[in-house]
Design a protein around this motif. Sequence first.
Motif, mmCIF file in Angstrom:
data_model
loop_
_atom_site.group_PDB
_atom_site.id
_atom_site.type_symbol
_atom_site.label_atom_id
_atom_site.label_comp_id
_atom_site.label_asym_id
_atom_site.label_seq_id
_atom_site.Cartn_x
_atom_site.Cartn_y
_atom_site.Cartn_z
ATOM 1 N N PHE A 52 -9.177 -13.882 -0.685
ATOM 2 C CA PHE A 52 -9.794 -14.608 -1.805
ATOM 3 C C PHE A 52 -8.808 -14.931 -2.922
ATOM 4 C CE2 PHE A 52 -13.488 -12.945 0.254
ATOM 5 C CZ PHE A 52 -14.468 -13.896 0.035
ATOM 6 N N LEU A 53 -7.829 -14.058 -3.138
ATOM 7 C CA LEU A 53 -7.033 -14.211 -4.352
ATOM 8 C C LEU A 53 -5.688 -14.878 -4.085
ATOM 9 C CD1 LEU A 53 -8.182 -10.904 -6.036
ATOM 10 C CD2 LEU A 53 -8.808 -13.250 -6.639
ATOM 11 N N VAL A 54 -5.730 -15.863 -3.193
ATOM 12 C CA VAL A 54 -4.578 -16.738 -3.021
ATOM 13 C C VAL A 54 -4.463 -17.522 -4.336
ATOM 14 C CG1 VAL A 54 -3.672 -18.693 -1.699
ATOM 15 C CG2 VAL A 54 -5.065 -16.933 -0.563
ATOM 16 N N PRO A 55 -3.284 -17.498 -5.007
ATOM 17 C CA PRO A 55 -3.205 -18.127 -6.339
ATOM 18 C C PRO A 55 -3.726 -19.562 -6.358
ATOM 19 C CG PRO A 55 -1.218 -16.878 -5.889
ATOM 20 C CD PRO A 55 -2.023 -16.871 -4.610
ATOM 21 N N GLY A 56 -4.652 -19.824 -7.278
ATOM 22 C CA GLY A 56 -5.208 -21.160 -7.438
ATOM 23 C C GLY A 56 -6.228 -21.538 -6.383
ATOM 24 N N ALA A 57 -6.519 -20.656 -5.432
ATOM 25 C CA ALA A 57 -7.387 -21.045 -4.317
ATOM 26 C C ALA A 57 -8.631 -20.168 -4.191
ATOM 27 C CB ALA A 57 -6.606 -21.011 -3.020
ATOM 28 N N GLY A 58 -8.757 -19.158 -5.045
ATOM 29 C CA GLY A 58 -9.931 -18.313 -4.922
ATOM 30 C C GLY A 58 -10.134 -17.423 -6.128
ATOM 31 N N GLU A 59 -11.314 -16.841 -6.188
ATOM 32 C CA GLU A 59 -11.659 -15.975 -7.314
ATOM 33 C C GLU A 59 -12.605 -14.882 -6.847
ATOM 34 O OE1 GLU A 59 -13.549 -18.467 -10.220
ATOM 35 O OE2 GLU A 59 -11.629 -19.209 -10.989
ATOM 36 N N VAL A 60 -12.592 -13.772 -7.583
ATOM 37 C CA VAL A 60 -13.595 -12.725 -7.401
ATOM 38 C C VAL A 60 -14.354 -12.584 -8.714
ATOM 39 C CG1 VAL A 60 -13.967 -10.261 -7.028
ATOM 40 C CG2 VAL A 60 -12.288 -11.482 -5.633
ATOM 41 N N TRP A 61 -15.664 -12.744 -8.637
ATOM 42 C CA TRP A 61 -16.536 -12.544 -9.815
ATOM 43 C C TRP A 61 -17.226 -11.194 -9.636
ATOM 44 C CZ3 TRP A 61 -19.434 -17.846 -10.843
ATOM 45 C CH2 TRP A 61 -18.487 -18.786 -11.245
ATOM 46 N N LEU A 62 -16.949 -10.305 -10.577
ATOM 47 C CA LEU A 62 -17.378 -8.918 -10.456
ATOM 48 C C LEU A 62 -18.469 -8.600 -11.481
ATOM 49 C CD1 LEU A 62 -16.681 -6.072 -9.202
ATOM 50 C CD2 LEU A 62 -15.124 -5.787 -11.148
ATOM 51 N N LYS A 63 -19.562 -8.088 -10.974
ATOM 52 C CA LYS A 63 -20.717 -7.797 -11.818
ATOM 53 C C LYS A 63 -20.487 -6.525 -12.653
ATOM 54 C CE LYS A 63 -24.990 -7.314 -9.654
ATOM 55 N NZ LYS A 63 -25.989 -7.887 -10.494
ATOM 56 N N LEU A 64 -20.714 -6.643 -13.949
ATOM 57 C CA LEU A 64 -20.725 -5.468 -14.833
ATOM 58 C C LEU A 64 -21.905 -5.671 -15.778
ATOM 59 C CD1 LEU A 64 -19.409 -2.896 -16.148
ATOM 60 C CD2 LEU A 64 -18.234 -4.477 -17.687
ATOM 61 N N ASP A 65 -23.051 -5.104 -15.431
ATOM 62 C CA ASP A 65 -24.255 -5.348 -16.207
ATOM 63 C C ASP A 65 -24.496 -4.313 -17.284
ATOM 64 O OD1 ASP A 65 -24.997 -7.649 -14.866
ATOM 65 O OD2 ASP A 65 -26.151 -6.564 -13.353
ATOM 66 N N ALA A 66 -23.834 -3.169 -17.195
ATOM 67 C CA ALA A 66 -24.177 -2.082 -18.117
ATOM 68 C C ALA A 66 -23.017 -1.109 -18.229
ATOM 69 C CB ALA A 66 -25.408 -1.345 -17.586
ATOM 70 N N ALA A 67 -22.922 -0.459 -19.376
ATOM 71 C CA ALA A 67 -21.842 0.514 -19.577
ATOM 72 C C ALA A 67 -22.373 1.844 -20.080
ATOM 73 C CB ALA A 67 -20.804 -0.055 -20.543
ATOM 74 N N THR A 68 -23.676 2.044 -19.993
ATOM 75 C CA THR A 68 -24.251 3.364 -20.280
ATOM 76 C C THR A 68 -25.148 3.734 -19.101
ATOM 77 O OG1 THR A 68 -26.224 2.459 -21.356
ATOM 78 C CG2 THR A 68 -24.323 2.934 -22.781
ATOM 79 N N PRO A 69 -25.313 5.039 -18.845
ATOM 80 C CA PRO A 69 -26.184 5.431 -17.729
ATOM 81 C C PRO A 69 -27.595 4.876 -17.888
ATOM 82 C CG PRO A 69 -24.956 7.321 -18.565
ATOM 83 C CD PRO A 69 -24.676 6.184 -19.500
#
Length: 302
Positions: A171-188
């Motif tokens: 995915f992370l071939v420069p300029g050719a892909g991206e990873v979108w990573l979910k971070l919905d919360a930072a407390t338990p």
Amino acid sequence: MATVRELVADHSRQYVLRGRPFVSVYPVFSRRAGGISVGVNLNLDRGCNFDCIYCQVDRTGPLSPQMPSFRDLPGVVEEELSLLFESIASGEFFSSPPFEDLPVNLRKVKDIAFSGDGEPTLSPVFGEVALLARNFLSRHFPSGDSPLLRLITNGTGLFGRELRTRTEEIFLVPGAGEVWLKLDAATPAAFDRIDRSRIPFLRMMEGLEEIVMSLPVTLQTMVLDFGAPGTPGSFAADRSFWEPLLDRVERWSLQGAKIRAWHLYGVARTPALAEVRRVDPLRLQAYAGEARVRLPFPVEVF
Ligand code: SF4
């Protein structure tokens, strides 16, 4: 005829081309991608290790009788990608419902996105199909201007080093892909309320930290309210939600995280639970404004 607003709200995974219902591949109009996003759904069994309160996947209905085995899924994806991109190249795609009224400036395929009815990295054929899609794009766009290859993930499959490395290579071939990573919360409390996973909060934060330290990712955060204010079980994306989130992202950034951007977004499509409420756009903009002051990468609101 569908308006852009209706296309944004409709992320149906049921696509039919010339009377043939697709099984895995589904084109949608994506406001975040800014054009057509070709989804690949590897979770036809709707399997997920989260149960997000905003998820629009209805897990109560029967599974499709057309569901192929995992062994056959790579072949199905390849065939559906071929048919879809042929119809795009011939002009058929943009002259047929529901995309026939899409403004000309939005008639562009922006990505092939691994995002389906569950967490893509949990699928046993994730790596194989991701490589197949990478090779498909290389063959069909040999002279450049290729859509990106994008992974939209809650990150849990990438806690293991082997799949993380494979994901980086594909995915992370420069300029050719991206990873979108979910971070919905930072407390338990917020994690339990929003993502409703059996994975312990601390394990989740530790795993996400390893990912942002090793892969260039775009963070995605869904900002929402739930239930009537003050009623039992209600949740509000207030300061007690926001400040720990911003503190954590800033701390990761100061420690050298490779975060490329942060997307804050509100509910755009109908979630499975009716109590999920869209936050006031002004609150979302105010949070983004605070984040832009403290972070060295773009913070965008959708
Ligand atoms: S991680 Fe994605 S598919 Fe899984 S429950 Fe959450 S929104 Fe739905």
